[in-house]
Design a protein around this motif. Structure first.
Motif, PDB file in Angstrom:
ATOM      1  N   GLY A 239      -8.182   0.546   4.315  1.00 40.66           N
ATOM      2  CA  GLY A 239      -9.251  -0.361   4.744  1.00 40.66           C
ATOM      3  C   GLY A 239      -9.164  -1.711   4.055  1.00 40.66           C
ATOM      4  N   LEU A 240      -8.828  -1.688   2.765  1.00 37.13           N
ATOM      5  CA  LEU A 240      -8.649  -2.957   2.047  1.00 37.13           C
ATOM      6  C   LEU A 240      -7.468  -3.743   2.601  1.00 37.13           C
ATOM      7  CD1 LEU A 240      -9.319  -1.805  -1.639  1.00 37.13           C
ATOM      8  CD2 LEU A 240     -10.834  -3.136  -0.140  1.00 37.13           C
TER       9      LEU A 240
ATOM     10  N   GLN B 243       0.824  -1.203   0.000  1.00 35.51           N
ATOM     11  CA  GLN B 243       0.000   0.000   0.000  1.00 35.51           C
ATOM     12  C   GLN B 243       0.864   1.261   0.000  1.00 35.51           C
ATOM     13  OE1 GLN B 243      -3.275   0.068  -0.368  1.00 35.51           O
ATOM     14  NE2 GLN B 243      -3.311  -2.153  -0.474  1.00 35.51           N
TER      15      GLN B 243
ATOM     16  N   ALA C  53      -9.793  10.133   0.320  1.00 38.43           N
ATOM     17  CA  ALA C  53     -10.748   9.036   0.496  1.00 38.43           C
ATOM     18  C   ALA C  53     -10.213   7.748  -0.111  1.00 38.43           C
ATOM     19  CB  ALA C  53     -12.082   9.412  -0.145  1.00 38.43           C
ATOM     20  N   ALA C  54      -9.504   7.870  -1.252  1.00 35.13           N
ATOM     21  CA  ALA C  54      -8.931   6.674  -1.873  1.00 35.13           C
ATOM     22  C   ALA C  54      -7.850   6.055  -0.993  1.00 35.13           C
ATOM     23  CB  ALA C  54      -8.357   7.022  -3.242  1.00 35.13           C
TER      24      ALA C  54
ATOM     25  N   PHE D 219      -7.684   6.210   2.347  1.00 35.08           N
ATOM     26  CA  PHE D 219      -8.364   5.519   3.452  1.00 35.08           C
ATOM     27  C   PHE D 219      -9.011   4.220   2.980  1.00 35.08           C
ATOM     28  CE2 PHE D 219      -8.394   9.800   5.488  1.00 35.08           C
ATOM     29  CZ  PHE D 219      -7.730   9.430   6.660  1.00 35.08           C
ATOM     30  N   LEU D 220      -9.549   4.230   1.762  1.00 36.02           N
ATOM     31  CA  LEU D 220     -10.117   2.997   1.215  1.00 36.02           C
ATOM     32  C   LEU D 220      -9.031   1.940   1.017  1.00 36.02           C
ATOM     33  CD1 LEU D 220     -12.489   1.440   0.026  1.00 36.02           C
ATOM     34  CD2 LEU D 220     -12.003   2.516  -2.185  1.00 36.02           C
ATOM     35  N   SER D 221      -7.851   2.368   0.562  1.00 39.55           N
ATOM     36  CA  SER D 221      -6.749   1.433   0.380  1.00 39.55           C
ATOM     37  C   SER D 221      -6.301   0.850   1.708  1.00 39.55           C
ATOM     38  CB  SER D 221      -5.581   2.157  -0.312  1.00 39.55           C
ATOM     39  OG  SER D 221      -4.481   1.294  -0.460  1.00 39.55           O
TER      40      SER D 221
END
Length: 457
Positions: free
Chosen positions: A180-181, A30, A173-174, A176-178
Motif C-alpha cells: 500500500g505504501l 519492496q 499484514a505488514a 500488504f501495508l508495504s
C-alpha cells in the motif's frame, strides 16, 4: 535492435515513462525488502519456533510414557488422543494464492519441525474446523491393554495448537501495508509529474500559437528552476521573433514607400516628356514594366504582413466568395459556384479576401478553364475548394510551391510573379488555424482546398 525494443516497449509520453519507472523502482525496493525480511528475519524465527515446539513435543511424549495408567486416562482425554488419524488432517497445509506467505510459513514450520522430531513421529496439519497439529506419540494410549491386561505400546495421535509463529498473519499484514505504501508513493509521483507536465503543456500550446503566426502571452517563470529556465528562454525567443517580425514589416513598408514614390514621379515625367502625337508604344511598355514592379512590391508587402494584427470576427464565407466571384465575373472570368451551408467562422476579413483572391487569380492565370469554387461543412471545420481544368502542375508539385520564392515550370510564360502566392495563402490559412491541401479534381484538373476550423482565430 535495442532502439527498436525501447520504442516498442517504453510508453510514448514522458509522464507514462516516469510513472512506470517510479512504480518499477518502488516495487523492486519492496520485493528486496520482503526477500531480506523473509530470509534473514522470519526464517530463523520460524525455525527457532519449530525447534522449541519439537522440544515441547518430545518432553510431552516422554511424560505420557512415564505417566501411570490411572492418570494417563484423564490426560489423554484432555489431549484428544486417538488411535486413528482424522480424515481432515493432511501432510501439508493447502495452497492459497491469496495467502501465499501464510502457506510458505506453515510449510517452513512443518519442514523444520520434522527435522527436529524422530522419524517415527510424523506430523499432520488440520485446516478444516480448528487449526491443529496432529503428532503421533510413542507411549501407550489410555485404555489400551494387551491380552495379559497390561498397557499396550501401540502409537497414538494427539492434537496440539499451532504456534503463533507458524500462522504468518502478522507479517502478512505488514506485506500488504508495504504494498500500500508503494502504491501511495506511485500516486504521489504521478501527482508530482502532472504538476511538472503542466508548464510543458503550456509551452507546447504557446509554441503552436507561435507557429500559427499568433503572439502568445509570456509563460510564467515561477515554477521549478529547470522549467522556469525553459519558459524564460521561450519568452526571450518569442520577443526576438516579434522584434524581427516588426523590423521586417517596417523595412518592407519603408522600401515599398521609398520605391513607389520615384515610380510615381517616373510615370509623371514620362507622360510630360513625350510630345503630343508621338509614338506611345514605348510609354505603354514602360508603364507595363512599372505595373510589374508595383505588383512585385505588393506581393512582398502581402507576404510580410499576412494579417496578424487584423482582428478576427465571425463572418459568412459564402457571402465573401459570392462577392469576389461577382468581381471576377465583371472582368470576364466566370466561376461556377457550389456553396454549401456553412456555420459562422471567425476570420480576418482582409486576409481571407487576399487568400481567396490569390487562389482564384492563380486558377485564372494557370488553369484558364473550368473555374469553380465550392464550399462544404466538415466535422468541426469548413472547407473551401478552388478548382480549374488546367493541365499544369501536379498536386505534389504544388505542395513544393508552398515554400517562399518557388515558381513552377508553368510560370515561365507568366511574368511579374515572385513565387510568393501560395506562400501567402499558406500563411493566412495557418494564421486562421487551418491548412492548405491539393487534390486531383474529378474529370481532370486540380483543386486547392482551404480547411478552416469552426473555432478559428
Amino acid at each position: 535492435m535495442t532502439r527498436w525494443l525501447s520504442r516498442t516497449l517504453l510508453p510514448r509520453t514522458l509522464l507514462a515513462r516516469n510513472i512506470a519507472l517510479l512504480i518499477a523502482l518502488v516495487m523492486l525496493s519492496q520485493i528486496c525488502s520482503i526477500v531480506v525480511l523473509l530470509h534473514y528475519v522470519q526464517r530463523p524465527r520460524v525455525e527457532r519456533a519449530a525447534a522449541v515446539f519439537a522440544t515441547y513435543v518430545s518432553t510431552l511424549d516422554n511424560l505420557l510414557a512415564a505417566t501411570p495408567p490411572a492418570s494417563r486416562t484423564a490426560l489423554s482425554a484432555r489431549l484428544d488422543a486417538r488411535e486413528d488419524l482424522p480424515p481432515e488432517a493432511t501432510t501439508a497445509p493447502p495452497h492459497d494464492l491469496l495467502r501465499a506467505y501464510r502457506t510458505y510459513q506453515r510449510g517452513l514450520f512443518l519442514d523444520s519441525l520434522r527435522k527436529h522430531l524422530p522419524a517415527d513421529m510424523p506430523v499432520r496439519w488440520q485446516t478444516e474446523g480448528a487449526q491443529r497439529l496432529w503428532i503421533r506419540m510413542h507411549g501407550p494410549a489410555a485404555g489400551s491393554h494387551d491380552a495379559a491386561g497390561s498397557a499396550a505400546s501401540a502409537p497414538y495421535w494427539i492434537a496440539l495448537p499451532i504456534p503463533e509463529d507458524a500462522q504468518g498473519s502478522g507479517l502478512e499484514a505488514a506485506i500488504f501495508l508495504s504494498l500500500g505504501l508503494g502504491l501511495l508513493a506511485a500516486l504521489a509521483g504521478y501527482a508530482i509529474q502532472l504538476h511538472l507536465n503542466e508548464p510543458l503543456r503550456e509551452l507546447t500550446q504557446a509554441a503552436r500559437r507561435v507557429s500559427a503566426g499568433d503572439s502568445p502571452s509570456p509563460l510564467p517563470t515561477d515554477g521549478p528552476a529547470e522549467i522556469a529556465a525553459v519558459s524564460g528562454a521561450f519568452n526571450q525567443m518569442t520577443r526576438a521573433l516579434q522584434d524581427a517580425e516588426s523590423t521586417r514589416a517596417l523595412m518592407l513598408a519603408g522600401i515599398s514607400h521609398d520605391i513607389r514614390t520615384p515610380l510615381t514621379k517616373l510615370r509623371l515625367s514620362m507622360a510630360m516628356a513625350m510630345p503630343q502625337g508621338a509614338d506611345s508604344s514605348f510609354v505603354i511598355a514602360a508603364e507595363s514594366y512599372l505595373d510589374q514592379i508595383e505588383r512585385i512590391l505588393q506581393q512582398f508587402m502581402d507576404y510580410a504582413g499576412s494579417g496578424e494584427r487584423e482582428e478576427a470576427r465571425p463572418g459568412d464565407l459564402n457571402a465573401l466568395i459570392e462577392r469576389l466571384a461577382g468581381d471576377f465575373a465583371g472582368l470576364g472570368h466566370e466561376f461556377e459556384l457550389s456553396l454549401g451551408s456553412l456555420p459562422a467562422v471567425r476570420y480576418r476579413p482582409t486576409s481571407m479576401m487576399r487568400l481567396l483572391m490569390n487562389l482564384m487569380q492563380n486558377a485564372i492565370v494557370y488553369g484558364g478553364s473550368g473555374l469553380a469554387v465550392r464550399t462544404w461543412a466538415m466535422q468541426d471545420a469548413v472547407a473551401v475548394a478552388v478548382g480549374d481544368r488546367g493541365k499544369g502542375l501536379t498536386a505534389q508539385e504544388l505542395e513544393n510551391l508552398k515554400a517562399p520564392f518557388q515558381r513552377g515550370r508553368n510560370a515561365r510564360a507568366h511574368s511579374g510573379g515572385t513565387g510568393l502566392g501560395l506562400s501567402i495563402v499558406e500563411r493566412i490559412a495557418r494564421l486562421h488555424g487551418g491548412g492548405l491541401q491539393f487534390h486531383a479534381r474529378d474529370g481532370g484538373g486540380l483543386e486547392v482546398w482551404v480547411v478552416l476550423p469552426v473555432k478559428a482565430a
